[in-house]
Enzyme design. Structure first.
Site, PDB file in Angstrom:
ATOM      1  N   SER A   7     -16.759   5.709   1.612  1.00 15.62           N
ATOM      2  CA  SER A   7     -16.068   6.512   0.602  1.00 15.62           C
ATOM      3  C   SER A   7     -17.077   6.992  -0.423  1.00 15.62           C
ATOM      4  O   SER A   7     -17.727   6.180  -1.094  1.00 15.62           O
ATOM      5  CB  SER A   7     -14.999   5.683  -0.096  1.00 15.62           C
ATOM      6  OG  SER A   7     -14.640   6.323  -1.309  1.00 15.62           O
ATOM      7  N   HIS A  32     -15.435   9.583   3.940  1.00 19.90           N
ATOM      8  CA  HIS A  32     -14.116   9.440   3.318  1.00 19.90           C
ATOM      9  C   HIS A  32     -14.167  10.074   1.924  1.00 19.90           C
ATOM     10  O   HIS A  32     -15.027   9.756   1.116  1.00 19.90           O
ATOM     11  CB  HIS A  32     -13.744   7.965   3.238  1.00 19.90           C
ATOM     12  CG  HIS A  32     -12.358   7.710   2.737  1.00 19.90           C
ATOM     13  ND1 HIS A  32     -11.235   7.876   3.519  1.00 19.90           N
ATOM     14  CD2 HIS A  32     -11.899   7.295   1.513  1.00 19.90           C
ATOM     15  CE1 HIS A  32     -10.149   7.565   2.813  1.00 19.90           C
ATOM     16  NE2 HIS A  32     -10.529   7.225   1.581  1.00 19.90           N
ATOM     17  N   ASP A  34     -12.134  10.904  -1.437  1.00 18.73           N
ATOM     18  CA  ASP A  34     -10.980  10.484  -2.243  1.00 18.73           C
ATOM     19  C   ASP A  34     -10.620  11.511  -3.309  1.00 18.73           C
ATOM     20  O   ASP A  34     -11.411  11.773  -4.210  1.00 18.73           O
ATOM     21  CB  ASP A  34     -11.274   9.136  -2.918  1.00 18.73           C
ATOM     22  CG  ASP A  34     -11.226   7.983  -1.938  1.00 18.73           C
ATOM     23  OD1 ASP A  34     -10.209   7.855  -1.228  1.00 18.73           O
ATOM     24  OD2 ASP A  34     -12.204   7.208  -1.881  1.00 18.73           O
ATOM     25  N   MET A  36      -8.167  12.351  -6.350  1.00 19.73           N
ATOM     26  CA  MET A  36      -7.224  11.750  -7.312  1.00 19.73           C
ATOM     27  C   MET A  36      -6.909  12.756  -8.413  1.00 19.73           C
ATOM     28  O   MET A  36      -7.796  13.497  -8.842  1.00 19.73           O
ATOM     29  CB  MET A  36      -7.842  10.505  -7.925  1.00 19.73           C
ATOM     30  CG  MET A  36      -8.296   9.481  -6.892  1.00 19.73           C
ATOM     31  SD  MET A  36      -8.924   8.002  -7.688  1.00 19.73           S
ATOM     32  CE  MET A  36      -9.557   7.105  -6.260  1.00 19.73           C
ATOM     33  N   HIS A  65      -8.568  11.995   1.696  1.00 14.31           N
ATOM     34  CA  HIS A  65      -7.473  11.102   1.297  1.00 14.31           C
ATOM     35  C   HIS A  65      -6.888  11.644   0.003  1.00 14.31           C
ATOM     36  O   HIS A  65      -7.494  11.536  -1.062  1.00 14.31           O
ATOM     37  CB  HIS A  65      -8.052   9.691   1.128  1.00 14.31           C
ATOM     38  CG  HIS A  65      -7.105   8.689   0.568  1.00 14.31           C
ATOM     39  ND1 HIS A  65      -7.503   7.453   0.098  1.00 14.31           N
ATOM     40  CD2 HIS A  65      -5.754   8.726   0.398  1.00 14.31           C
ATOM     41  CE1 HIS A  65      -6.454   6.779  -0.344  1.00 14.31           C
ATOM     42  NE2 HIS A  65      -5.383   7.535  -0.185  1.00 14.31           N
ATOM     43  N   MET A  67      -4.652  11.562  -3.003  1.00 16.14           N
ATOM     44  CA  MET A  67      -3.835  10.756  -3.911  1.00 16.14           C
ATOM     45  C   MET A  67      -3.351  11.717  -4.989  1.00 16.14           C
ATOM     46  O   MET A  67      -3.785  11.649  -6.143  1.00 16.14           O
ATOM     47  CB  MET A  67      -4.672   9.608  -4.486  1.00 16.14           C
ATOM     48  CG  MET A  67      -4.977   8.521  -3.470  1.00 16.14           C
ATOM     49  SD  MET A  67      -6.416   7.515  -3.894  1.00 16.14           S
ATOM     50  CE  MET A  67      -7.719   8.522  -3.191  1.00 16.14           C
ATOM     51  N   MET A 136      -3.482   1.093   2.624  1.00 14.07           N
ATOM     52  CA  MET A 136      -4.259   0.739   1.434  1.00 14.07           C
ATOM     53  C   MET A 136      -4.250  -0.781   1.296  1.00 14.07           C
ATOM     54  O   MET A 136      -3.185  -1.405   1.310  1.00 14.07           O
ATOM     55  CB  MET A 136      -3.637   1.342   0.174  1.00 14.07           C
ATOM     56  CG  MET A 136      -3.688   2.853   0.060  1.00 14.07           C
ATOM     57  SD  MET A 136      -5.326   3.574   0.220  1.00 14.07           S
ATOM     58  CE  MET A 136      -6.217   2.793  -1.129  1.00 14.07           C
ATOM     59  N   GLY A 141      -6.681   4.287  -6.733  1.00 11.17           N
ATOM     60  CA  GLY A 141      -7.103   4.783  -8.037  1.00 11.17           C
ATOM     61  C   GLY A 141      -8.558   4.484  -8.360  1.00 11.17           C
ATOM     62  O   GLY A 141      -9.201   5.267  -9.059  1.00 11.17           O
ATOM     63  N   PHE A 142      -9.071   3.383  -7.821  1.00 11.91           N
ATOM     64  CA  PHE A 142     -10.429   2.988  -8.191  1.00 11.91           C
ATOM     65  C   PHE A 142     -11.145   2.320  -7.032  1.00 11.91           C
ATOM     66  O   PHE A 142     -10.503   1.644  -6.224  1.00 11.91           O
ATOM     67  CB  PHE A 142     -10.396   2.016  -9.382  1.00 11.91           C
ATOM     68  CG  PHE A 142      -9.699   2.602 -10.574  1.00 11.91           C
ATOM     69  CD1 PHE A 142     -10.389   3.416 -11.473  1.00 11.91           C
ATOM     70  CD2 PHE A 142      -8.338   2.382 -10.777  1.00 11.91           C
ATOM     71  CE1 PHE A 142      -9.734   3.986 -12.557  1.00 11.91           C
ATOM     72  CE2 PHE A 142      -7.677   2.958 -11.854  1.00 11.91           C
ATOM     73  CZ  PHE A 142      -8.370   3.759 -12.750  1.00 11.91           C
ATOM     74  N   GLY A 143     -12.461   2.511  -6.983  1.00  8.36           N
ATOM     75  CA  GLY A 143     -13.280   1.778  -6.035  1.00  8.36           C
ATOM     76  C   GLY A 143     -13.570   0.390  -6.584  1.00  8.36           C
ATOM     77  O   GLY A 143     -13.276   0.089  -7.749  1.00  8.36           O
ATOM     78  N   GLY A 144     -14.111  -0.459  -5.751  1.00  3.66           N
ATOM     79  CA  GLY A 144     -14.588  -1.762  -6.204  1.00  3.66           C
ATOM     80  C   GLY A 144     -13.520  -2.806  -6.465  1.00  3.66           C
ATOM     81  O   GLY A 144     -13.792  -3.812  -7.122  1.00  3.66           O
ATOM     82  N   ASP A 178      -8.276   0.893   3.890  1.00  2.00           N
ATOM     83  CA  ASP A 178      -9.006   1.423   2.724  1.00  2.00           C
ATOM     84  C   ASP A 178      -8.839   0.505   1.517  1.00  2.00           C
ATOM     85  O   ASP A 178      -7.730   0.348   1.007  1.00  2.00           O
ATOM     86  CB  ASP A 178      -8.468   2.835   2.413  1.00  2.00           C
ATOM     87  CG  ASP A 178      -9.234   3.538   1.303  1.00  2.00           C
ATOM     88  OD1 ASP A 178     -10.226   2.995   0.800  1.00  2.00           O
ATOM     89  OD2 ASP A 178      -8.814   4.668   0.954  1.00  2.00           O
ATOM     90  N   GLY A 179      -9.960  -0.069   1.076  1.00  2.00           N
ATOM     91  CA  GLY A 179      -9.965  -0.853  -0.160  1.00  2.00           C
ATOM     92  C   GLY A 179     -10.493  -2.260   0.022  1.00  2.00           C
ATOM     93  O   GLY A 179      -9.912  -3.052   0.759  1.00  2.00           O
ATOM     94  N   GLY A 200     -16.357   1.778   0.329  1.00  2.00           N
ATOM     95  CA  GLY A 200     -17.004   2.524  -0.749  1.00  2.00           C
ATOM     96  C   GLY A 200     -18.105   1.725  -1.391  1.00  2.00           C
ATOM     97  O   GLY A 200     -19.290   1.898  -1.075  1.00  2.00           O
ATOM     98  N   SER A 201     -17.705   0.788  -2.260  1.00  2.00           N
ATOM     99  CA  SER A 201     -18.712   0.010  -2.998  1.00  2.00           C
ATOM    100  C   SER A 201     -19.587  -0.828  -2.066  1.00  2.00           C
ATOM    101  O   SER A 201     -20.768  -1.029  -2.349  1.00  2.00           O
ATOM    102  CB  SER A 201     -18.030  -0.863  -4.051  1.00  2.00           C
ATOM    103  OG  SER A 201     -16.966  -1.591  -3.483  1.00  2.00           O
TER     104      SER A 201
HETATM  105  C1  DX5 Z   1      -9.193   3.769  -3.706  1.00  6.67           C
HETATM  106  C2  DX5 Z   1      -9.843   4.700  -2.707  1.00  6.67           C
HETATM  107  C3  DX5 Z   1     -10.813   4.043  -1.829  1.00  6.67           C
HETATM  108  C4  DX5 Z   1     -12.009   3.454  -2.538  1.00  6.67           C
HETATM  109  C5  DX5 Z   1     -12.501   2.305  -1.740  1.00  6.67           C
HETATM  110  O1  DX5 Z   1      -8.143   4.415  -4.347  1.00  6.67           O
HETATM  111  O2  DX5 Z   1      -8.849   5.297  -1.885  1.00  6.67           O
HETATM  112  O3  DX5 Z   1     -11.231   4.910  -0.790  1.00  6.67           O
HETATM  113  O4  DX5 Z   1     -13.057   4.357  -2.731  1.00  6.67           O
HETATM  114  O5  DX5 Z   1     -13.526   1.691  -2.439  1.00  6.67           O
HETATM  115  P1  DX5 Z   1     -13.962   0.204  -2.147  1.00  6.67           P
HETATM  116  O6  DX5 Z   1     -14.454   0.142  -0.734  1.00  6.67           O
HETATM  117  O7  DX5 Z   1     -15.022  -0.044  -3.158  1.00  6.67           O
HETATM  118  O8  DX5 Z   1     -12.740  -0.657  -2.353  1.00  6.67           O
HETATM  119 ZN    ZN Z   2      -9.480   6.389  -0.009  1.00  3.99          ZN
END
Ligand code: DX5
Ligand code: ZN
Length: 231
Positions: A7, A32, A34, A36, A65, A67, A136, A141-144, A178-179, A200-201
């Site tokens: 991501s 990927h 994202d 938002m 993706h 959102m 999900m 909403g957020f990575g990590g 995802d997540g 992602g992270s």
């Molecule tokens: C969250 C995103 C994810 C996010 C995943 O809303 O849809 O794609 O970037 O990040 P990680 O892998 O860090 O959880």
């Molecule tokens: Zn995503």
């Protein structure tokens, strides 16, 4: 057999093109992307303009993706911007069947995304219009964020539905997660039925920024874990 989809939410946006080139050269399969809108989710990211800008940088599948709410207006824009896969949340659409149709008509593969508390029955009457089911494993909403363990049960339930559909029709639907996907849980997630893994992270957070080898080692580690999973 398994797809790894970094991501770019956790990438360095000041050098996004290089990040994408590097992560694909390091063995990633999909990008990927994202999206938002600060309405459906409490964060604001990137739109079709950025998708269009990265399209010439890679041949890899761009997995958008969404959102966002409402979702229909923006679908053709992403298709024109070079998206290959477009997924959205059922809560973002007034007419799920129509939004899925719109994605396919725009020339992309279509998918539904399920939040941790969103029931799987949204897929029941639209299986023929699905190319991807995305679960999900965090609230979007957020990575990590941390992987929510209950998602493993939900993955098994989704796997059963998809396998039953494939047995009946011969048509394959991907099951994406995802997540919070990391080296230390990806094998367990694969065993629960996922075949496509957003990270992602775990990927972009690996090693030091600017080190061309940092993605090789983390993607190799993810694949090594996947290789321990029996068919
Ligand atoms: C969250 C995103 C994810 C996010 C995943 O809303 O849809 O794609 O970037 O990040 P990680 O892998 O860090 O959880
Ligand atoms: Zn995503």
């Amino acid at each position: 057999m398994y797809r790894i989809a970094p991501s770019i939410l956790s990438a360095n946006f000041a050098r996004l093109g290089e990040e994408i080139t590097q992560v694909i050269a390091s063995g990633a399969d999909w990008i990927h992307f994202d999206v938002m809108d600060n309405h459906y989710v409490p964060n604001l990211t990137i739109g079709p303009l950025v998708c269009e800008a990265i399209r010439p940088v890679t041949q890899a599948t761009i997995d958008v993706h969404l959102m966002v709410k409402p979702v229909d207006r923006i679908i053709p824009d992403f298709a024109r911007a070079g998206a290959n896969v477009i997924t959205f949340h059922p809560e973002g659409s007034e007419h799920i069947d129509r939004s899925l149709g719109l994605i396919r008509e725009s020339g992309c593969q279509a998918g539904l995304v399920f939040n941790p508390a969103t029931p799987l029955h949204y897929m029941d009457h639209v299986m023929d219009k699905l190319d991807v089911v995305l679960l999900m494993s965090v609230n979007p909403g957020f990575g990590g964020q941390k992987f929510i363990p209950e998602t493993l049960n939900k993955l098994r339930a989704a796997r059963d539905r998809i396998d039953a559909y494939e047995a009946k029709t011969g048509r394959r639907i991907l099951l994406e997660i995802d997540g919070g996907v990391k080296v230390d849980n990806i094998a367990e997630i694969a065993r629960a039925g996922a075949d496509t893994f957003v990270a992602g992270s775990a990927v972009f957070g690996a090693g030091k920024d600017g080190d061309p080898n940092r993605y090789d080692s983390v993607i190799r580690a993810l694949r090594a874990e996947l290789a321990t999973v029996g068919a």
